[in-house]
Design an enzyme around this catalytic site. Structure first.
Site, mmCIF file in Angstrom:
data_model
loop_
_atom_site.group_PDB
_atom_site.id
_atom_site.type_symbol
_atom_site.label_atom_id
_atom_site.label_comp_id
_atom_site.label_asym_id
_atom_site.label_seq_id
_atom_site.Cartn_x
_atom_site.Cartn_y
_atom_site.Cartn_z
ATOM 1 N N ARG A 283 -11.504 -7.330 -10.066
ATOM 2 C CA ARG A 283 -11.015 -8.339 -11.035
ATOM 3 C C ARG A 283 -10.009 -9.271 -10.365
ATOM 4 O O ARG A 283 -9.899 -10.437 -10.700
ATOM 5 C CB ARG A 283 -10.405 -7.668 -12.271
ATOM 6 C CG ARG A 283 -9.857 -8.666 -13.284
ATOM 7 C CD ARG A 283 -9.611 -8.054 -14.649
ATOM 8 N NE ARG A 283 -8.709 -6.926 -14.602
ATOM 9 C CZ ARG A 283 -7.385 -7.007 -14.455
ATOM 10 N NH1 ARG A 283 -6.792 -8.177 -14.364
ATOM 11 N NH2 ARG A 283 -6.639 -5.922 -14.427
ATOM 12 N N TYR B 267 -18.716 -31.485 -23.259
ATOM 13 C CA TYR B 267 -19.551 -30.337 -23.633
ATOM 14 C C TYR B 267 -18.926 -29.633 -24.856
ATOM 15 O O TYR B 267 -17.703 -29.462 -24.926
ATOM 16 C CB TYR B 267 -19.632 -29.401 -22.418
ATOM 17 C CG TYR B 267 -20.261 -28.081 -22.721
ATOM 18 C CD1 TYR B 267 -21.585 -28.000 -23.158
ATOM 19 C CD2 TYR B 267 -19.545 -26.898 -22.578
ATOM 20 C CE1 TYR B 267 -22.162 -26.786 -23.444
ATOM 21 C CE2 TYR B 267 -20.126 -25.671 -22.855
ATOM 22 C CZ TYR B 267 -21.428 -25.626 -23.295
ATOM 23 O OH TYR B 267 -21.997 -24.422 -23.585
ATOM 24 N N ASP C 295 -15.066 -32.257 -14.936
ATOM 25 C CA ASP C 295 -16.185 -31.328 -14.979
ATOM 26 C C ASP C 295 -17.347 -32.021 -14.261
ATOM 27 O O ASP C 295 -17.882 -33.016 -14.754
ATOM 28 C CB ASP C 295 -16.521 -31.000 -16.445
ATOM 29 C CG ASP C 295 -17.674 -30.010 -16.572
ATOM 30 O OD1 ASP C 295 -18.518 -29.956 -15.666
ATOM 31 O OD2 ASP C 295 -17.743 -29.312 -17.607
ATOM 32 N N LYS D 259 -25.510 -23.803 -13.760
ATOM 33 C CA LYS D 259 -26.445 -24.935 -13.721
ATOM 34 C C LYS D 259 -26.887 -25.222 -12.282
ATOM 35 O O LYS D 259 -27.439 -24.358 -11.640
ATOM 36 C CB LYS D 259 -25.783 -26.142 -14.399
ATOM 37 C CG LYS D 259 -25.150 -25.826 -15.763
ATOM 38 C CD LYS D 259 -26.177 -25.445 -16.778
ATOM 39 C CE LYS D 259 -25.688 -24.900 -18.112
ATOM 40 N NZ LYS D 259 -24.324 -24.626 -18.383
HETATM 41 C C1 LIG Z 1 -20.965 -29.831 -18.634
HETATM 42 C C2 LIG Z 1 -20.780 -28.376 -18.910
HETATM 43 N N1 LIG Z 1 -19.601 -27.804 -18.653
HETATM 44 C C3 LIG Z 1 -19.385 -26.486 -18.897
HETATM 45 C C4 LIG Z 1 -20.367 -25.695 -19.435
HETATM 46 C C5 LIG Z 1 -20.094 -24.238 -19.708
HETATM 47 O O1 LIG Z 1 -20.683 -23.464 -18.729
HETATM 48 P P1 LIG Z 1 -21.080 -21.910 -18.928
HETATM 49 O O2 LIG Z 1 -22.174 -21.865 -19.946
HETATM 50 O O3 LIG Z 1 -21.486 -21.480 -17.562
HETATM 51 O O4 LIG Z 1 -19.864 -21.231 -19.420
HETATM 52 C C6 LIG Z 1 -21.627 -26.245 -19.712
HETATM 53 C C7 LIG Z 1 -22.691 -25.414 -20.282
HETATM 54 O O5 LIG Z 1 -23.721 -25.880 -20.663
HETATM 55 C C8 LIG Z 1 -21.831 -27.628 -19.442
HETATM 56 O O6 LIG Z 1 -23.009 -28.215 -19.710
#
Ligand SMILES: Cc1ncc(COP(=O)(O)O)c(C=O)c1O
Length: 382
Positions: free
Chosen positions: A55, A108, A180, A205
């Site tokens: 962890r 998101y 992001d 992703k």
């Molecule tokens: C642009 C973006 N940021 C963050 C996330 C969150 O990622 P996770 O599902 O791996 O927690 C997503 C998920 O679809 C996303 O599309």
């Protein structure tokens, strides 16, 4: 070694492996690390040893985080159990009770929910701003504003705001900037070049790329990452060694995948733009991406059907493209934002943002573009 069967069963094979030179990274599938002496344990706490307990840190987590940091040309990185874990760590590395953050209104849904449903309980206030309409942050800066957050390519409208301009504005007010970069990846743009302090990825992703892991990575300035690492450790958001290993393995083909997926997406976007059954196609305009390192606009394409009453039939008619509410795998997939990622929006919010019932989000994969087009053509047939 003790002689009894029971003791041998537990301890056999537990001698440290010979220092074999494996070409691929080993998986350190262990929750804890062994020490040769108490002095070694003390040395760990004095900062000389790297690993104690998974962890807190594990070689596979570090391999992934260091690789993404190198590709983003950032000082340091930390991995997390998901993209949301990475975003949470970045936000909490900077924000505390009484602080204010400015965020792009196109973010998101999970990030929105983290800010407005969770961090709000800790006394952190967030304010959404429209980066496509505003020309300055002046009106929105408060004495307690600490941070600015945006995405490079937004979901599902695939808008690209002028990131270098907004980072410059935010820095002028002394804000810590977090970007992001999930949809663009460092293959297309490296926000650190423009002054971003923290860069977050849902490595679930494109970084992983095969729809088989849930992982996150946060990279950026060393001191912020060290703080974020404490958040990951204390909130228990650490990535498992196997997921870290799989993600790092996927990352090796990022450039190849992005090249092909972006080229395919461009071709598919052109096809959709001129299709009579498509009302509107959303795909970043080359004019909006002058700060991208390559002449490519990403591998996501959204579009709305001219006749939205056909949406159920449309999704039913695919033979091999799957309806799957995630994105960025090597296989092309489709999703319906209104019933999945943007379900929480009210009908008015959806209407205002253009995320309507007839909208489809296409994550373009590495298959032959002609085959993807043929599948779409059949489903769109009117
Ligand atoms: C642009 C973006 N940021 C963050 C996330 C969150 O990622 P996770 O599902 O791996 O927690 C997503 C998920 O679809 C996303 O599309």
């Amino acid at each position: 070694m003790a002689d009894s069967f029971e003791t041998k069963t537990v301890h056999i094979g537990q001698e440290p492996l010979r220092q074999v030179k494996s070409k691929a990274s080993p998986i350190y599938q262990t929750s804890v690390f062994a020490f040769s002496s108490l002095e070694d344990v003390e040395r760990y706490y004095e900062g000389e040893g790297e690993f104690l307990y998974t962890r807190n840190g594990n070689p596979n987590q570090h391999e992934l985080a260091d690789a993404v940091a190198a590709l983003e040309e950032a000082e340091a990185g930390v991995s997390a159990a998901s993209g949301m874990g990475a975003i949470m760590a970045g936000l909490l590395a900077v924000l505390g009770p009484g602080d204010h953050i400015l965020v792009s209104h196109e973010i998101y849904g999970g990030t929105y929910s983290l800010l407005f449903n969770e961090l709000s309980k800790l006394g952190i206030t967030a304010e959404c701003i429209d980066l496509n309409r505003l020309d300055s942050l002046d009106q929105h800066i408060r004495s307690n504003t600490k941070m600015f957050f945006m995405e490079t390519i937004t979901n599902p409208l695939l808008t690209v705001a002028d990131m270098p301009y907004w980072i410059m504005q935010a820095k002028n007010y002394g804000l810590t900037v977090m970007v992001d970069n999930t949809f663009a990846t460092p293959y297309l743009v490296q926000p650190a070049h423009y002054g971003a302090d923290l860069i977050a990825h849902s490595a679930t992703k494109y970084i992983g790329g095969h729809s088989d892991v849930t992982a996150g990575v946060l990279v950026g300035k060393q001191e912020l990452i060290e703080r974020a690492r404490q958040v990951v450790v204390n909130y228990g958001a650490s990535l498992s060694p196997f997921e870290a290993w799989l993600t790092a393995r996927g990352l090796k083909t990022l450039a190849l995948r992005m090249e092909k997926q972006c080229d395919n997406a461009k071709q598919i976007a052109q096809f959709l733009k001129s299709h009579p059954a498509v009302k509107k196609t959303y795909y970043p305009d080359a004019a909006s991406t002058p700060f991208f390192a390559r002449q490519k606009q990403g591998a996501m394409v959204s579009f709305t059907l001219a006749d939205e009453s056909r949406i159920y039939d449309f999704f039913r008619s695919f033979r091999w493209i799957k309806l799957a509410p995630s994105l960025a795998g090597v296989e092309t997939s489709l999703s319906h934002p209104v019933t999945t990622s943007h379900r929480a929006l009210s009908p008015e919010q959806r209407e205002a943002s253009g995320i309507t019932k007839g909208m489809v989000r296409l994550s373009v994969g590495i298959e032959a573009a002609a085959d993807i087009q043929e599948e779409l053509e059949r489903a769109l047939f009117v």
